[in-house]
Scaffold this active site. Structure first.
Site, PDB file in Angstrom:
ATOM      1  N   LYS A 191      57.217 -13.458  79.176  1.00 16.63           N
ATOM      2  CA  LYS A 191      57.420 -13.358  80.627  1.00 16.63           C
ATOM      3  C   LYS A 191      56.056 -13.032  81.231  1.00 16.63           C
ATOM      4  CE  LYS A 191      60.088 -13.383  84.270  1.00 16.63           C
ATOM      5  NZ  LYS A 191      60.769 -14.591  84.762  1.00 16.63           N
ATOM      6  N   ASP A 223      63.129 -16.919  80.880  1.00 14.70           N
ATOM      7  CA  ASP A 223      64.260 -17.425  81.673  1.00 14.70           C
ATOM      8  C   ASP A 223      64.406 -18.930  81.483  1.00 14.70           C
ATOM      9  OD1 ASP A 223      61.810 -17.649  82.980  1.00 14.70           O
ATOM     10  OD2 ASP A 223      62.596 -17.203  84.978  1.00 14.70           O
ATOM     11  N   ASP A 251      71.239 -14.388  70.024  1.00 10.86           N
ATOM     12  CA  ASP A 251      72.689 -14.438  70.257  1.00 10.86           C
ATOM     13  C   ASP A 251      73.048 -15.743  70.967  1.00 10.86           C
ATOM     14  OD1 ASP A 251      73.128 -11.821  69.261  1.00 10.86           O
ATOM     15  OD2 ASP A 251      74.659 -11.461  70.793  1.00 10.86           O
TER      16      ASP A 251
HETATM   17  C1  IPM Z   1      70.722  -7.205  66.478  1.00 10.44           C
HETATM   18  C2  IPM Z   1      71.535  -6.121  67.136  1.00 10.44           C
HETATM   19  C3  IPM Z   1      70.708  -4.831  67.143  1.00 10.44           C
HETATM   20  C4  IPM Z   1      69.454  -5.110  67.939  1.00 10.44           C
HETATM   21  C5  IPM Z   1      71.475  -3.610  67.689  1.00 10.44           C
HETATM   22  C6  IPM Z   1      72.751  -3.344  66.936  1.00 10.44           C
HETATM   23  C7  IPM Z   1      70.607  -2.381  67.717  1.00 10.44           C
HETATM   24  O1  IPM Z   1      71.926  -6.523  68.411  1.00 10.44           O
HETATM   25  O2  IPM Z   1      70.346  -7.025  65.297  1.00 10.44           O
HETATM   26  O3  IPM Z   1      70.478  -8.220  67.119  1.00 10.44           O
HETATM   27  O4  IPM Z   1      69.472  -5.044  69.171  1.00 10.44           O
HETATM   28  O5  IPM Z   1      68.435  -5.394  67.311  1.00 10.44           O
HETATM   29 MG    MG Z   2      71.457  -8.535  68.860  1.00  9.90          MG
END
Ligand code: IPM
Ligand code: MG
Length: 359
Positions: A191, A223, A251
């Site tokens: 960013k 973004d 994710d």
């Molecule tokens: C991940 C998880 C962890 C992070 C959490 C549980 C602390 O979301 O491994 O991606 O944010 O690294």
């Molecule tokens: Mg995570």
């Protein structure tokens, strides 16, 4: 000589999925003549209950003495209101940081059998193979000062996002090295239009790029990267980014592959010592029901064999076995389409072991 693996099942679905990954790891070790010694301990909420802390010193020592660590997942609502310094997640952050596991590899690979389980159109994700390289021991997760206090009668809280040039350089090198053995494209996500830490990030990535003339480097604001990941994800080969952006984008990338239940990860130090865990969390809502998808953890065990034990042959075999059970139509609930037959956690693990033993 036998290789020592420390197994940390953790919380929630952790013990269920780890049981399957251990089964597959032992079967692969048997098949390929790899001598393994498995030890087990607690991390996160389970460790808080047993030791009064989410990462006991003795557990950390055991991890240091091991050749690799295999982890389930940590966290759960029952620990939401305990002292924040003792929350399960603190144990995870501490073990990553204490072991120097700065390079987090999160591959988002679409198994062709699951193309229609993705929330995106099959043609957008078919053939998807991205590697997210996330910086794991720096940035806003660990920056000081951080805290919360009352200022002028109002609650106030703050975090800090620091990066040193050395921290950026070493993760950039990991990104370039990975890109070099893949499709030779590295996209650095930051960013830099707003953050000072990102401006340094971009400058250092460009300096390191000089050592990798064979890799095409590009930069993208986070973004835009989030948008491009959904618009045209196949433009990416390797993405290198900081701790928090990597958390979020990995994710997001996971859903391109059908389910976060499919994504493994490796967290490595400079010598390929590593901790291996699925990208997903402890899923307390389905814990204990035997329905969680163990494949991300099984694939993490494959990464352990590949990176920390140098056994790409055994890792390939596990990955192929996972492909075979998907070919055979086995689906846990998270990757099943309406009407498809759903199997449980243990059945999926058994099927992978079975597929490993064919061939
Ligand atoms: C991940 C998880 C962890 C992070 C959490 C549980 C602390 O979301 O491994 O991606 O944010 O690294
Ligand atoms: Mg995570």
């Amino acid at each position: 000589m036998s290789k020592k693996i420390l197994v940390l099942p953790g919380d929630g679905i952790g013990p269920e999925i780890i049981a399957q990954a251990v089964k597959v790891l032992e079967a692969a070790a048997d098949k390929f003549g790899i001598a393994l010694t498995l030890e087990q301990d607690d991390l996160g909420g389970a460790a808080y209950e047993r030791y009064g802390t989410p990462l006991a010193d003795e557990t950390l020592e055991r991890a240091r003495a091991a050749d690799a660590v295999l982890l389930g997942a940590v966290g759960g609502p029952q620990w939401d209101s305990i002292d924040p310094a003792l929350r399960p997640e603190r144990g995870l952050l501490k073990i990553r940081s204490q072991l120097g596991l700065f390079a987090n590899l999160r591959p988002a690979l679409l198994y062709p059998q699951l193309a229609s389980a993705s929330s995106l159109k099959p043609e957008v994700v078919a053939g998807l193979d991205i590697l997210i390289v996330r910086e794991l021991t720096g940035g806003i997760y660990f920056g000081a000062p951080r805290g919360s206090e009352v200022r002028d009668g109002r609650r106030f809280a703050y975090d800090t996002l620091p990066y040193s040039e050395d921290e950026i350089a070493r993760i950039a090198r990991t990104g370039f090295e990975m890109a070099r053995v893949r499709n030779k494209k590295l996209c650095s996500v930051d960013k830099a239009n707003v953050l000072a830490s990102s401006q340094l990030w971009r400058a250092v990535v460009n300096e390191i790029a000089a050592d990798y003339p064979d890799v095409e480097v590009s930069h993208m604001y986070v973004d835009n990267a989030a948008m491009q990941l959904v618009r045209a994800p196949k433009q990416f080969d390797v993405i290198v980014t900081d701790n928090m952006f990597g958390d979020i984008l990995s994710d997001q990338a996971s859903m391109l592959t059908g389910s976060i239940g499919m994504l493994p990860s490796a967290s490595l130090d400079a010598n390929n010592f590593g901790m291996y865990e699925p990208c997903h969390g402890s899923a307390p809502d389905i814990a204990g029901r035997g329905i969680a998808n163990p494949l991300a953890t099984i694939l993490s065990a494959a990464m352990l064999l590949r990176y920390s034990l140098g056994r790409g042959d055994a890792a390939d075999a596990i990955e192929a076995a996972v492909g075979r059970v998907l070919d055979a139509g086995l689906r846990t609930a998270d990757i099943a389409l309406p009407g498809e037959k759903v199997v449980g956690t243990a059945q999926m693990g058994d099927a992978v072991v079975g597929a490993l033993n064919v061939v």
